[in-house]
Design a protein around this motif. Sequence first.
Motif, PDB file in Angstrom:
ATOM      1  N   SER A  17      12.905 -32.567 -19.819  1.00 61.11           N
ATOM      2  CA  SER A  17      13.009 -33.515 -18.699  1.00 61.11           C
ATOM      3  C   SER A  17      12.035 -33.177 -17.576  1.00 61.11           C
ATOM      4  O   SER A  17      11.363 -34.065 -17.036  1.00 61.11           O
ATOM      5  N   THR A  18      11.951 -31.878 -17.231  1.00 62.80           N
ATOM      6  CA  THR A  18      11.037 -31.499 -16.157  1.00 62.80           C
ATOM      7  C   THR A  18       9.581 -31.652 -16.590  1.00 62.80           C
ATOM      8  O   THR A  18       8.732 -32.041 -15.777  1.00 62.80           O
ATOM      9  N   CYS A  19       9.298 -31.380 -17.860  1.00 63.11           N
ATOM     10  CA  CYS A  19       7.933 -31.579 -18.362  1.00 63.11           C
ATOM     11  C   CYS A  19       7.547 -33.055 -18.291  1.00 63.11           C
ATOM     12  O   CYS A  19       6.419 -33.399 -17.904  1.00 63.11           O
ATOM     13  N   LYS A  20       8.467 -33.932 -18.660  1.00 64.63           N
ATOM     14  CA  LYS A  20       8.181 -35.371 -18.616  1.00 64.63           C
ATOM     15  C   LYS A  20       7.981 -35.837 -17.179  1.00 64.63           C
ATOM     16  O   LYS A  20       7.062 -36.597 -16.896  1.00 64.63           O
ATOM     17  N   ARG A  21       8.835 -35.360 -16.283  1.00 61.74           N
ATOM     18  CA  ARG A  21       8.679 -35.802 -14.895  1.00 61.74           C
ATOM     19  C   ARG A  21       7.353 -35.294 -14.322  1.00 61.74           C
ATOM     20  O   ARG A  21       6.666 -36.013 -13.580  1.00 61.74           O
ATOM     21  N   TYR A  22       6.990 -34.064 -14.655  1.00 60.82           N
ATOM     22  CA  TYR A  22       5.722 -33.518 -14.171  1.00 60.82           C
ATOM     23  C   TYR A  22       4.552 -34.367 -14.659  1.00 60.82           C
ATOM     24  O   TYR A  22       3.653 -34.726 -13.893  1.00 60.82           O
ATOM     25  N   ALA A  23       4.582 -34.716 -15.954  1.00 59.39           N
ATOM     26  CA  ALA A  23       3.493 -35.505 -16.527  1.00 59.39           C
ATOM     27  C   ALA A  23       3.437 -36.900 -15.921  1.00 59.39           C
ATOM     28  O   ALA A  23       2.356 -37.433 -15.649  1.00 59.39           O
ATOM     29  N   VAL A  24       4.592 -37.497 -15.675  1.00 60.15           N
ATOM     30  CA  VAL A  24       4.630 -38.819 -15.033  1.00 60.15           C
ATOM     31  C   VAL A  24       4.054 -38.730 -13.622  1.00 60.15           C
ATOM     32  O   VAL A  24       3.276 -39.588 -13.195  1.00 60.15           O
ATOM     33  N   GLN A  25       4.422 -37.684 -12.898  1.00 59.95           N
ATOM     34  CA  GLN A  25       3.913 -37.500 -11.540  1.00 59.95           C
ATOM     35  C   GLN A  25       2.391 -37.340 -11.536  1.00 59.95           C
ATOM     36  O   GLN A  25       1.711 -37.778 -10.594  1.00 59.95           O
ATOM     37  N   LYS A  26       1.856 -36.746 -12.600  1.00 60.74           N
ATOM     38  CA  LYS A  26       0.400 -36.569 -12.714  1.00 60.74           C
ATOM     39  C   LYS A  26      -0.298 -37.846 -13.172  1.00 60.74           C
ATOM     40  O   LYS A  26      -1.527 -37.926 -13.154  1.00 60.74           O
ATOM     41  N   GLY A  27       0.481 -38.847 -13.617  1.00 60.32           N
ATOM     42  CA  GLY A  27      -0.098 -40.126 -13.997  1.00 60.32           C
ATOM     43  C   GLY A  27      -0.329 -40.332 -15.478  1.00 60.32           C
ATOM     44  O   GLY A  27      -1.029 -41.263 -15.882  1.00 60.32           O
ATOM     45  N   TYR A  28       0.291 -39.507 -16.335  1.00 55.28           N
ATOM     46  CA  TYR A  28       0.061 -39.618 -17.778  1.00 55.28           C
ATOM     47  C   TYR A  28       0.639 -40.913 -18.347  1.00 55.28           C
ATOM     48  O   TYR A  28       0.067 -41.522 -19.237  1.00 55.28           O
ATOM     49  N   TRP A  29       1.782 -41.319 -17.877  1.00 60.57           N
ATOM     50  CA  TRP A  29       2.349 -42.628 -18.241  1.00 60.57           C
ATOM     51  C   TRP A  29       3.249 -43.073 -17.099  1.00 60.57           C
ATOM     52  O   TRP A  29       3.552 -42.296 -16.190  1.00 60.57           O
ATOM     53  N   ASN A  30       3.651 -44.324 -17.137  1.00 66.76           N
ATOM     54  CA  ASN A  30       4.444 -44.896 -16.057  1.00 66.76           C
ATOM     55  C   ASN A  30       5.928 -44.871 -16.401  1.00 66.76           C
ATOM     56  O   ASN A  30       6.342 -45.383 -17.441  1.00 66.76           O
ATOM     57  N   ASP A  31       6.718 -44.274 -15.533  1.00 64.28           N
ATOM     58  CA  ASP A  31       8.176 -44.273 -15.682  1.00 64.28           C
ATOM     59  C   ASP A  31       8.782 -44.211 -14.286  1.00 64.28           C
ATOM     60  O   ASP A  31       8.940 -43.135 -13.709  1.00 64.28           O
ATOM     61  N   PRO A  32       9.111 -45.373 -13.716  1.00 62.54           N
ATOM     62  CA  PRO A  32       9.650 -45.403 -12.348  1.00 62.54           C
ATOM     63  C   PRO A  32      11.088 -44.907 -12.238  1.00 62.54           C
ATOM     64  O   PRO A  32      11.648 -44.878 -11.133  1.00 62.54           O
ATOM     65  N   TYR A  33      11.696 -44.525 -13.358  1.00 66.28           N
ATOM     66  CA  TYR A  33      13.109 -44.150 -13.356  1.00 66.28           C
ATOM     67  C   TYR A  33      13.330 -42.642 -13.459  1.00 66.28           C
ATOM     68  O   TYR A  33      14.383 -42.144 -13.066  1.00 66.28           O
ATOM     69  N   ILE A  34      12.349 -41.926 -13.971  1.00 67.64           N
ATOM     70  CA  ILE A  34      12.575 -40.504 -14.255  1.00 67.64           C
ATOM     71  C   ILE A  34      12.791 -39.694 -12.987  1.00 67.64           C
ATOM     72  O   ILE A  34      13.539 -38.713 -12.986  1.00 67.64           O
ATOM     73  N   SER A  35      12.185 -40.090 -11.883  1.00 68.50           N
ATOM     74  CA  SER A  35      12.387 -39.349 -10.626  1.00 68.50           C
ATOM     75  C   SER A  35      13.812 -39.500 -10.115  1.00 68.50           C
ATOM     76  O   SER A  35      14.302 -38.656  -9.352  1.00 68.50           O
ATOM     77  N   HIS A  36      14.493 -40.574 -10.524  1.00 66.41           N
ATOM     78  CA  HIS A  36      15.902 -40.763 -10.154  1.00 66.41           C
ATOM     79  C   HIS A  36      16.818 -39.947 -11.065  1.00 66.41           C
ATOM     80  O   HIS A  36      17.910 -39.558 -10.655  1.00 66.41           O
ATOM     81  N   MET A  37      16.350 -39.694 -12.290  1.00 64.65           N
ATOM     82  CA  MET A  37      17.165 -38.975 -13.269  1.00 64.65           C
ATOM     83  C   MET A  37      16.955 -37.465 -13.188  1.00 64.65           C
ATOM     84  O   MET A  37      17.885 -36.686 -13.408  1.00 64.65           O
TER      85      MET A  37
END
Length: 315
Positions: A17-37
């Motif tokens: 989960s933290t790896c995915k959120r880190y990658a999303v924050q860096k712009g690897y893919w778009n997920d507007p929900y992971i920061s809430h989860m």
Amino acid sequence: MSSDSDLATQATCNDASTCKRYAVQKGYWNDPYISHMVKSVGSRKPPEINRGYYARVESVWILIKKFIHATERKCQIVSLGAGLDTTFWRLCGEELSPIRYIELDFPNVTMRKVQTIKSKTLLTQAFNTSENDTKIETSSIISNKYSLLPADLRDIELVEKQLKLAQIDFTIPTLFLTECVLVYMSSKNSNAILKWVTTNFENCMFVNYEQVNMNDRFGHVMIENLKSRDCDIPGVDVCESLESQRKRFQENGWDQVNCITMWSVYSILPQSDVQRMERLEFMDEQELLEQLLTHYCLCWATKAGESFNLKEIEL
């Protein structure tokens, strides 16, 4: 599996989960929900890890969307060992939600996820509508559109009971998802899941992301690292090769099985987006990424999918 190992296995949910959120924050893919989860991005992740997660998330996402399009959304999705995954909300955000989306995981994980969902309006509004009879308890959510329930996946009778509680429909096309889940149970237990699906569903698809080629030196290091964290991996025998991964599906009633390394996946993902992603961070050694991705694979299998063209689904 011991209770200590169960807890260690559940801790891998935090890592992913933290790896995915880190990658999303860096712009690897778009997920507007992971920061809430997921609250934290954790420490800095090296580029090869971020690219590996990109390949994992994007390839599974492509297969999910192709399944939904093939069934014209008249389908359901079951995520086994779902962790803090946000796929349901991403599908809702793109107006691609299936008739029903069900998640199962250990009680400690579902309890944590329920508390997070309850506290975020953005997450609850996706399924809690005026027409929807939603029941939220300490470790479970049951609604017409989305359900989250506790279960030990090694107990196939409990799995079936919980899926029925979530109003699963055995007559419509159903996609099952597992990501680094089956390896944490014996092949006997994972085979029971695969066989149960083909026994109970006429039109179904299974997507599994997992380790592979675990018999070489790099694979042995991966195994030792997991053991050092008290993670038992009784299903590692099935992760010996692509052929052993295919065989488990073929022996449990699946008509068509595809299985490729994530390194191969990386080469067939939409290259314009891959190039965009690669510009985000400089990576000094491509060999590190290749070595990592050749030790993970993506398998997707279908059963009796002629009427819905499920067998024609490819990356």
